[in-house]
Design a protein around this motif. Structure first.
Motif, PDB file in Angstrom:
ATOM      1  N   GLN A   1       0.878  -1.355  -0.153  1.00  0.00           N
ATOM      2  CA  GLN A   1      -0.059   0.115  -0.048  1.00  0.00           C
ATOM      3  C   GLN A   1       0.980   1.235  -0.023  1.00  0.00           C
ATOM      4  O   GLN A   1       1.967   1.313   0.839  1.00  0.00           O
ATOM      5  N   PRO A   2       0.608   2.199  -0.747  1.00  0.00           N
ATOM      6  CA  PRO A   2       1.315   3.501  -1.024  1.00  0.00           C
ATOM      7  C   PRO A   2       1.513   4.111   0.636  1.00  0.00           C
ATOM      8  O   PRO A   2       2.572   4.794   0.686  1.00  0.00           O
TER       9      PRO A   2
ATOM     10  N   VAL B   1       1.958   2.578   3.181  1.00  0.00           N
ATOM     11  CA  VAL B   1       3.130   1.568   3.995  1.00  0.00           C
ATOM     12  C   VAL B   1       4.457   2.181   3.512  1.00  0.00           C
ATOM     13  O   VAL B   1       5.681   2.396   3.908  1.00  0.00           O
ATOM     14  N   VAL B   2       4.400   2.059   2.026  1.00  0.00           N
ATOM     15  CA  VAL B   2       5.771   2.556   1.117  1.00  0.00           C
ATOM     16  C   VAL B   2       6.254   4.031   1.777  1.00  0.00           C
ATOM     17  O   VAL B   2       7.353   4.046   1.973  1.00  0.00           O
ATOM     18  N   ARG B   3       5.418   4.895   1.823  1.00  0.00           N
ATOM     19  CA  ARG B   3       5.827   6.220   2.323  1.00  0.00           C
ATOM     20  C   ARG B   3       6.473   6.219   3.747  1.00  0.00           C
ATOM     21  O   ARG B   3       7.342   6.659   4.000  1.00  0.00           O
ATOM     22  N   THR B   4       5.659   5.668   4.537  1.00  0.00           N
ATOM     23  CA  THR B   4       5.924   5.352   6.060  1.00  0.00           C
ATOM     24  C   THR B   4       7.345   4.795   6.150  1.00  0.00           C
ATOM     25  O   THR B   4       7.986   4.941   6.983  1.00  0.00           O
ATOM     26  N   ALA B   5       7.658   3.555   5.514  1.00  0.00           N
ATOM     27  CA  ALA B   5       8.717   2.731   5.384  1.00  0.00           C
ATOM     28  C   ALA B   5       9.900   3.839   4.955  1.00  0.00           C
ATOM     29  O   ALA B   5      11.060   3.774   5.291  1.00  0.00           O
ATOM     30  N   ALA B   6       9.830   4.640   3.770  1.00  0.00           N
ATOM     31  CA  ALA B   6      10.712   5.628   3.494  1.00  0.00           C
ATOM     32  C   ALA B   6      11.099   6.575   4.467  1.00  0.00           C
ATOM     33  O   ALA B   6      12.250   6.976   4.455  1.00  0.00           O
ATOM     34  N   GLU B   7      10.028   6.939   5.335  1.00  0.00           N
ATOM     35  CA  GLU B   7      10.500   7.992   6.193  1.00  0.00           C
ATOM     36  C   GLU B   7      11.042   7.457   7.665  1.00  0.00           C
ATOM     37  O   GLU B   7      11.302   8.063   8.424  1.00  0.00           O
ATOM     38  N   GLY B   8      11.202   6.197   7.731  1.00  0.00           N
ATOM     39  CA  GLY B   8      11.874   5.396   8.884  1.00  0.00           C
ATOM     40  C   GLY B   8      10.915   5.008   9.927  1.00  0.00           C
ATOM     41  O   GLY B   8      11.128   4.959  11.079  1.00  0.00           O
ATOM     42  N   GLY B   9       9.682   4.950   9.518  1.00  0.00           N
ATOM     43  CA  GLY B   9       8.647   4.734  10.577  1.00  0.00           C
ATOM     44  C   GLY B   9       8.342   3.284  11.120  1.00  0.00           C
ATOM     45  O   GLY B   9       7.871   3.295  12.333  1.00  0.00           O
ATOM     46  N   PHE B  10       9.023   2.463  10.320  1.00  0.00           N
ATOM     47  CA  PHE B  10       8.869   0.917  10.831  1.00  0.00           C
ATOM     48  C   PHE B  10      10.414   0.651  11.677  1.00  0.00           C
ATOM     49  O   PHE B  10      11.313   0.776  10.615  1.00  0.00           O
ATOM     50  N   THR B  11      10.377   0.646  12.935  1.00  0.00           N
ATOM     51  CA  THR B  11      11.627   0.368  13.448  1.00  0.00           C
ATOM     52  C   THR B  11      11.670  -0.846  14.220  1.00  0.00           C
ATOM     53  O   THR B  11      10.564  -1.458  14.805  1.00  0.00           O
ATOM     54  N   GLY B  12      12.771  -1.584  14.761  1.00  0.00           N
ATOM     55  CA  GLY B  12      12.934  -2.596  15.603  1.00  0.00           C
ATOM     56  C   GLY B  12      12.264  -3.720  14.892  1.00  0.00           C
ATOM     57  O   GLY B  12      12.181  -4.027  13.720  1.00  0.00           O
TER      58      GLY B  12
ATOM     59  N   ALA C   1      -2.042   9.389  18.136  1.00  0.00           N
ATOM     60  CA  ALA C   1      -1.199  10.391  17.648  1.00  0.00           C
ATOM     61  C   ALA C   1      -1.725  11.172  16.593  1.00  0.00           C
ATOM     62  O   ALA C   1      -1.550  12.395  16.527  1.00  0.00           O
ATOM     63  N   SER C   2      -2.232  10.650  15.480  1.00  0.00           N
ATOM     64  CA  SER C   2      -2.714  11.220  14.175  1.00  0.00           C
ATOM     65  C   SER C   2      -3.665  10.267  13.695  1.00  0.00           C
ATOM     66  O   SER C   2      -3.240   9.050  13.815  1.00  0.00           O
ATOM     67  N   VAL C   3      -4.505  10.949  12.896  1.00  0.00           N
ATOM     68  CA  VAL C   3      -5.533  10.313  12.051  1.00  0.00           C
ATOM     69  C   VAL C   3      -5.661  11.000  10.765  1.00  0.00           C
ATOM     70  O   VAL C   3      -6.096  12.238  10.683  1.00  0.00           O
ATOM     71  N   GLU C   4      -5.106  10.530   9.479  1.00  0.00           N
ATOM     72  CA  GLU C   4      -4.914  11.315   8.312  1.00  0.00           C
ATOM     73  C   GLU C   4      -5.795  10.778   7.116  1.00  0.00           C
ATOM     74  O   GLU C   4      -5.773   9.442   7.038  1.00  0.00           O
ATOM     75  N   PRO C   5      -6.421  11.499   6.245  1.00  0.00           N
ATOM     76  CA  PRO C   5      -7.004  10.880   5.291  1.00  0.00           C
ATOM     77  C   PRO C   5      -6.074  10.393   4.474  1.00  0.00           C
ATOM     78  O   PRO C   5      -5.046  10.696   4.039  1.00  0.00           O
ATOM     79  N   GLU C   6      -6.496   9.117   3.588  1.00  0.00           N
ATOM     80  CA  GLU C   6      -5.513   8.231   2.900  1.00  0.00           C
ATOM     81  C   GLU C   6      -6.350   7.465   1.950  1.00  0.00           C
ATOM     82  O   GLU C   6      -7.607   7.716   1.772  1.00  0.00           O
ATOM     83  N   ARG C   7      -5.734   6.679   1.139  1.00  0.00           N
ATOM     84  CA  ARG C   7      -6.456   5.875   0.059  1.00  0.00           C
ATOM     85  C   ARG C   7      -6.055   4.415   0.496  1.00  0.00           C
ATOM     86  O   ARG C   7      -4.771   4.145   0.833  1.00  0.00           O
ATOM     87  N   ILE C   8      -6.869   3.393   0.253  1.00  0.00           N
ATOM     88  CA  ILE C   8      -6.691   2.052   0.333  1.00  0.00           C
ATOM     89  C   ILE C   8      -6.692   1.473  -1.288  1.00  0.00           C
ATOM     90  O   ILE C   8      -7.698   1.766  -1.675  1.00  0.00           O
ATOM     91  N   GLU C   9      -5.583   1.244  -1.765  1.00  0.00           N
ATOM     92  CA  GLU C   9      -5.740   0.521  -3.191  1.00  0.00           C
ATOM     93  C   GLU C   9      -6.299  -0.920  -3.046  1.00  0.00           C
ATOM     94  O   GLU C   9      -6.027  -1.585  -2.148  1.00  0.00           O
ATOM     95  N   THR C  10      -7.356  -1.015  -3.863  1.00  0.00           N
ATOM     96  CA  THR C  10      -8.113  -2.411  -3.940  1.00  0.00           C
ATOM     97  C   THR C  10      -8.056  -2.997  -5.519  1.00  0.00           C
ATOM     98  O   THR C  10      -7.837  -2.062  -6.227  1.00  0.00           O
ATOM     99  N   ARG C  11      -8.533  -4.103  -5.750  1.00  0.00           N
ATOM    100  CA  ARG C  11      -8.835  -4.401  -7.155  1.00  0.00           C
ATOM    101  C   ARG C  11      -9.717  -4.056  -7.700  1.00  0.00           C
ATOM    102  O   ARG C  11     -10.019  -3.849  -9.112  1.00  0.00           O
TER     103      ARG C  11
END
Length: 226
Positions: free
Chosen positions: A46-47, A49-60, A193-203
């Protein structure tokens, strides 16, 4: 009669009570993967997830809750994180393991019940919930949140990507910000901490379905704080 297989929590899969989604649809989760890709299985992470991973959001140590065929978990693992993905759907997990082997990515995929995560016997620094929370009814959400608490400590971070109740062409089981606040309250050891509008890609959504991307911090439960 042959014995039922056991999941990583020690519960027998055959005795697991179907979730509200399974009861309403009349099909177990695994059936969604047996006749081709599931509606939510786009073959890519999901976009958000890709964005958050690039920002270093997934640690440990990272837990992917309801990992499906593993695209999000594999993306995070490819970024160098230790990832465990769990699901109740055996067919999805087989696909996830095959992808990991084919791509040469180290990631672990296990069968587990979202309501019995203490049986994993480990804790995680970051948790991803992509499309799982919104499938539960209110009582199930309470049990699920408690289960997540059993595998996290104060300071852990949870990311939730769920269908939104705002906008056009909504996905199934839409969730409101109030639903998130009710489930993840300080009284049970969480703080949104935050709730932001997003999109979920589906088929079935050309430009994704309306969604929320929430960051939830694991804190000491308010009713136990000193």
């Amino acid at each position: 009669m042959p014995e039922q297989p056991e999941d990583r929590t020690g519960d027998r899969l055959g005795s697991r009570r179907p979730t509200s989604h399974e009861r309403s649809s009349g099909r177990p989760w695994d059936a969604s993967y047996q006749d081709g890709p599931a509606p939510w299985d786009t073959g890519r992470p999901q976009p958000a997830v890709v964005r958050t991973a690039a920002e270093g959001g997934f640690t440990g140590a990272v837990l992917d809750a309801g990992c499906g065929t593993g695209e999000n978990a594999l993306h995070i693992a490819a970024e160098g994180q230790r990832v465990l993905g769990f699901d109740i759907a055996a067919t999805a997990l087989e696909t996830a393991r095959a992808k990991a082997a084919d791509r040469g990515i180290e990631a672990e995929f296990v069968t587990a019940d979202a309501f019995e995560l203490a049986g994993l016997d480990r804790t995680f620094d970051t948790v991803l919930d992509c499309g799982l929370f919104h499938t539960f009814d209110r009582d199930e959400r309470m049990a699920y949140v408690s289960s997540l608490a059993s595998v996290t400590e104060p300071g852990a971070v949870l990311y939730v990507l769920c269908f939104s109740d705002e906008g056009a062409d909504l996905g199934p089981h839409p969730v409101s910000p109030e639903d998130l606040n009710d489930a993840f309250s300080p009284s049970v050891g969480w703080n949104i901490a935050s709730v932001e509008p997003e999109r979920i890609e589906t088929r079935f959504h050309d430009h994704g379905a309306p969604a929320w991307w929430a960051r939830v911090d694991r804190v000491r439960a308010a009713d136990n704080a000193t």
